[in-house]
Structures are given as structure tokens and as C-alpha cells.
Design an enzyme around this catalytic site. Structure first.
Site, PDB file in Angstrom:
ATOM      1  N   ASP A  70       6.392   7.529  -4.284  1.00 51.41           N
ATOM      2  CA  ASP A  70       6.798   8.755  -5.225  1.00 51.41           C
ATOM      3  C   ASP A  70       5.886   9.942  -4.648  1.00 51.41           C
ATOM      4  O   ASP A  70       6.431  11.002  -4.715  1.00 51.41           O
ATOM      5  CB  ASP A  70       6.710   8.417  -6.798  1.00 51.41           C
ATOM      6  CG  ASP A  70       7.868   8.071  -7.278  1.00 51.41           C
ATOM      7  OD1 ASP A  70       8.728   7.430  -6.447  1.00 51.41           O
ATOM      8  OD2 ASP A  70       8.148   8.037  -8.419  1.00 51.41           O
ATOM      9  N   TYR A  77       3.710  -6.333 -11.482  1.00 52.49           N
ATOM     10  CA  TYR A  77       4.880  -6.001 -12.354  1.00 52.49           C
ATOM     11  C   TYR A  77       5.672  -7.542 -12.790  1.00 52.49           C
ATOM     12  O   TYR A  77       6.515  -7.397 -13.587  1.00 52.49           O
ATOM     13  CB  TYR A  77       5.884  -5.483 -11.653  1.00 52.49           C
ATOM     14  CG  TYR A  77       5.633  -4.025 -11.188  1.00 52.49           C
ATOM     15  CD1 TYR A  77       4.507  -3.123 -11.968  1.00 52.49           C
ATOM     16  CD2 TYR A  77       6.291  -3.178 -10.354  1.00 52.49           C
ATOM     17  CE1 TYR A  77       4.353  -1.831 -11.694  1.00 52.49           C
ATOM     18  CE2 TYR A  77       6.094  -1.853 -10.145  1.00 52.49           C
ATOM     19  CZ  TYR A  77       4.956  -1.348 -10.679  1.00 52.49           C
ATOM     20  OH  TYR A  77       4.823   0.041 -10.592  1.00 52.49           O
ATOM     21  N   LYS A 111      -7.082  -2.209  -2.780  1.00 55.14           N
ATOM     22  CA  LYS A 111      -8.520  -1.875  -3.671  1.00 55.14           C
ATOM     23  C   LYS A 111      -9.533  -2.864  -3.692  1.00 55.14           C
ATOM     24  O   LYS A 111      -9.724  -3.584  -4.816  1.00 55.14           O
ATOM     25  CB  LYS A 111      -7.911  -1.432  -5.192  1.00 55.14           C
ATOM     26  CG  LYS A 111      -7.438  -0.068  -5.399  1.00 55.14           C
ATOM     27  CD  LYS A 111      -8.167   1.145  -5.280  1.00 55.14           C
ATOM     28  CE  LYS A 111      -9.328   1.308  -6.314  1.00 55.14           C
ATOM     29  NZ  LYS A 111      -9.986   2.351  -5.958  1.00 55.14           N
ATOM     30  N   ASP A 156      -6.681   4.954  -3.150  1.00 48.53           N
ATOM     31  CA  ASP A 156      -6.970   6.180  -3.788  1.00 48.53           C
ATOM     32  C   ASP A 156      -7.310   7.194  -2.697  1.00 48.53           C
ATOM     33  O   ASP A 156      -6.711   8.384  -2.544  1.00 48.53           O
ATOM     34  CB  ASP A 156      -8.056   6.378  -4.729  1.00 48.53           C
ATOM     35  CG  ASP A 156      -9.451   5.272  -4.420  1.00 48.53           C
ATOM     36  OD1 ASP A 156      -9.180   4.526  -3.360  1.00 48.53           O
ATOM     37  OD2 ASP A 156     -10.528   5.322  -5.170  1.00 48.53           O
ATOM     38  N   ASP A 201       4.560   1.553  -5.164  1.00 50.05           N
ATOM     39  CA  ASP A 201       5.276   2.082  -6.223  1.00 50.05           C
ATOM     40  C   ASP A 201       4.922   3.670  -5.954  1.00 50.05           C
ATOM     41  O   ASP A 201       5.443   4.905  -6.286  1.00 50.05           O
ATOM     42  CB  ASP A 201       5.435   1.697  -7.404  1.00 50.05           C
ATOM     43  CG  ASP A 201       6.480   2.161  -8.222  1.00 50.05           C
ATOM     44  OD1 ASP A 201       7.218   2.959  -7.987  1.00 50.05           O
ATOM     45  OD2 ASP A 201       6.575   1.717  -9.507  1.00 50.05           O
TER      46      ASP A 201
END
Ligand code: NAD
Length: 366
Positions: free
Chosen positions: A256, A146, A196, A228, A252
Site C-alpha cells: 500500500d 492473518y 523483523k 521498517d 500488505d
């Protein structure tokens, strides 16, 4: 003499202006009970600040936030401002993100707690969450994709491309890892570190550094998990998790997803903290323009955010527990905002929920 805590109050946009006052009712109720004093100073941020001053984070707001013991934040954004160009003028990228950065709030603590009374509101099968659920996400907040540069559009071989850059330094990973291990030491002693590492260089460094830091916490069980797989395991068997440590992007997305375990985005609080300031306290949801202005938003995420402010900015765990217990008591009475209501529940407004929880705090045993 008891201390007065200076709280910068930044309601922001949309439902922000409806939910923040409910959190303040809870703080005041705890204050009256435990003899804490709060001095609230309200300021503009986000779309409301753009309309009034042209800037999503006016200097006056930033200075007030920096001079306070804690920042109590609602939400920012909305269709009116979300397409402003350049993106750095928008409510989140120009308001919230630089505020987090200025406060050096590098760690976002996001508890995902499923209250017994709300297991039916969860999107998971009952057996996956029977007996309750209590996961703490520790998300890195001021680095990663970000913020990395370059972040731009350019022409390559005659084609228009967009570029985001993911950058993490050893020191950034070290400090967030320490935060996660320390939190785990106060809980059930387990950390799952998300990455990852199979495909990303930043993730490979992340894994190396977390492993090194973990050696200093021999009582904590560390597991590395691919992002994942973590997304899948959160739905398959969420009870295996205690603390989940993740970078900015994975944190993030996964938080959620995890919010749905709790039934609604409107249930989840967060604290963004660092080492140099009391921190930024914000519910994880956005400004919910689709329901703003109707007094139907769920204020519980914000009220539980106030509980985190009590714990981390005021070092008042008793007050924090008092708020949490009051939320639970009101839910046990069957009172719900629309987003978490099932048939037979008493549906109350945002304001009424705030009043009920403040009253439950006032009525609670010390
Ligand atoms: P959102 O979180 O605002 O809403 C997603 C859905 O959840 C909506 O249907 C909304 O009604 C519902 N919801 C959210 N909070 C709720 C609550 N307290 N009670 C009941 N229902 C609730 O996300 P979005 O719709 O993707 O974004 C809306 C705006 O918020 C955008 O401008 C976005 O950029 C901004 N945003 C801000 C923040 C922040 O300020 N921290 C975070 C996320 C999104």
C-alpha cells in the site's frame, strides 16, 4: 482448435461493479486480436452475496471459482457489512480470504510500475523516480498473522485482551521463496527479503529458510532487510529494489505504501497464484465506497490485472504486453481519471477510460 478460458467474474461491491467490466473490455479486445476465447461466468461475493444469500462466499461462487481457469475479482466490503459479528461473516474475512485459501493462492504478485507519463502523480520527488520504476512484490498470502490460531478475545488476569497469532512453517516459506527467486531470474536478478528477524521468531525462521532456498539460485543477489527499513527505503531510494519478498502482514503494508509511488491505489494490479489453480486476479485497492456509483473510479489497476491474467492464467505474454502498452498509450495522450489527473489533463470517466484502452488494444500493431 484454440482453447476457451473459463473465467469466473466476481465484481463484488462498491466500485468493483464499475471497474471489472473495463477489465473485460480489455480481455475481449485482446481475445479478438489474438484469437483467445473467454467464457465469463459471473457470481456474487462479499457484501452483495451477504445481502442475497447470507454468506460472503456462497458455495455456488466457490464451486464456480474452483471450476474455472481463472478468477477475475473486483473488490469487496463497505460500511454496511464491515462490522458484522463474528468477523468471519464479513466480506473480506468471510469472502475473499477463504476464496484465496480454497484456490491455494499462496503467492500475491504485485508489480509497482510508474509510467513515465505519471511521474508527476507520484508522491515522491521527481529525481527519485526519474527514468521509471518497476518493482515486483511477492507477498505470502495464505499464512502468517492473518490466519494463525488462536485469534480471539479473552480475559487474562481480569483484563480483556485480544490475541492474533503469527505462524509460518518451513514449507510455506520455501514455496513463496522459490516464487520470488524465479520471478527475479526473469527480471533484474535481485531479491530483498523483508522480515523483523530482530524481534520475531517467525521472521528468524523466514530469514533462515529464504537463505537456504537462495543457495539454489546462485545468480540471484539476496539481501535481507528489516520491514521498517524497507518502508523507509521505498521512499528514499525505490530504484534499489527489483523483487521484494514479504510475508502476509509486511507485504500488505508495504504494497500500500508503494502504491503511492505509482500515484494512486487505482493503478496497481495483482495476481494471487498457487500451483493447483489458474489464480485469482484482483486490483490491490478496496471497494472505495466514497466514490462508488459515480463512474469516476480508475479502472487501470483492474485492466492491468487483466494483463496479469493473460500472462499467468492464459500463458499469453503477448496479450499482457499489448494491454500494458495500450494503458501507456492512453496515458501518453493525457487522458486521466480524477485520482491521477493534473491540470491540463483530459479527465475521463471510468467507462471512458475502459473504452479508450480497449480501443488502443484494437488499434495496436501485433
Ligand atoms: P480502498 O482501497 O477502497 O480506498 C482507499 C482510498 O483510495 C479511497 O479514498 C478510494 O476512493 C481510493 N481508491 C481506491 N481505489 C480507487 C480507484 N480504483 N480509483 C480511484 N480511487 C480509488 O480502501 P478503504 O477505503 O480502506 O476500504 C474500503 C472498503 O474496501 C472496506 O470495506 C475494506 O474492508 C475494503 N477493502 C477490500 C479490499 C479487497 O476487496 N481486496 C482491499 C482493501 C479494502
Amino acid at each position: 482448435m484454440s482453447k476457451t478460458y473459463k473465467i469466473a467474474v466476481l465484481p463484488g461491491d462498491g466500485i468493483g461493479v464499475e471497474i471489472v467490466p473495463q477489465g473485460i473490455k480489455a480481455l475481449d479486445a485482446v481475445g479478438a486480436k489474438l484469437g483467445l476465447h473467454f467464457e465469463y461466468n459471473e457470481a456474487l461475493i462479499g457484501g452483495a452475496a451477504i445481502d442475497a444469500t447470507g454468506k460472503a462466499l456462497p458455495d455456488e461462487t466457490l464451486q464456480m471459482a474452483l471450476a474455472s481457469d481463472a478468477v477475475f475479482f473486483g473488490a469487496v466490503g463497505g460500511p454496511k457489512w464491515d462490522s458484522l459479528q463474528p468477523a468471519s461473516r464479513r466480506p473480506e474475512t468471510g469472502g475473499l480470504f477463504p476464496l484465496r485459501k480454497a484456490l491455494k493462492a499462496y503467492a500475491n504478485l504485485r508489480p509497482v510500475v510508474v509510467f513515465d507519463a505519471l511521474t508527476s502523480a507520484s508522491c515522491l520527488k521527481q529525481e527519485a523516480i526519474d527514468g521509471g520504476l518497476d518493482i515486483l512484490f511477492v507477498r505470502e498470502l495464505t499464512g502468517g498473522i492473518y490466519f494463525g490460531q488462536p485469534k480471539e478475545r479473552r480475559e487474562i488476569n481480569g483484563e480483556h485482551v485480544a490475541i492474533d497469532t503469527c505462524v509460518y512453517s518451513v514449507s510455506e516459506i520455501e514455496r513463496i521463496s522459490h516464487m520470488a527467486f524465479k520471478q527475479a531470474a526473469r527480471r533484474r536478478g535481485r531479491v530483498h527479503s523483508v522480515d523483523k528477524a530482530n524481534v520475531m521468531e517467525t521472521s528468524r525462521l523466514w530469514r533462515e529458510v529464504v537463505t537456504e532456498v537462495g543457495k539454489r539460485y546462485p545468480d540471484i543477489e539476496l539481501t535481507h532487510i528489516l520491514a521498517d527499513n524497507c518502508g523507509m527505503q521505498l521512499l528514499r531510494n525505490p530504484r534499489q529494489f527489483d523483487v521484494i519478498l514479504a510475508d502476509n502482514l509486511f507485504g500488505d503494508l508495504l504494497t500500500d505504501e508503494a502504491s503511492m509511488l505509482a500515484g494512486s491505489l487505482g493503478m496497481l494490479p495483482s495476481a494471487s497464484i498457487g500451483d493447483e489453480h489458474g489464480g485469482l486476479y484482483e486490483p490491490i485497492h478496496g471497494s472505495a465506497p466514497d466514490i462508488a456509483g459515480r463512474d469516476i473510479a480508475n479502472p487501470i489497476a483492474t485492466i492491468l490485472t487483466a494483463a496479469m491474467l493473460l500472462r499467468y492464467a492464459c500463458d499469453c505474454p503477448d496479450g499482457s504486453v499489448m494491454v500494458r502498452n495500450a494503458v501507456e498509450a492512453v496515458l501518453n495522450e493525457g487522458c486521466r481519471t480524477g485520482d491521477i489527473a493534473s491540470s491540463g489533463d483530459k479527465v475521463v470517466s471510468c467507462n471512458e477510460m475502459g473504452d479508450l484502452i480497449a480501443q488502443a488494444i484494437t488499434n495496436s500493431e501485433l
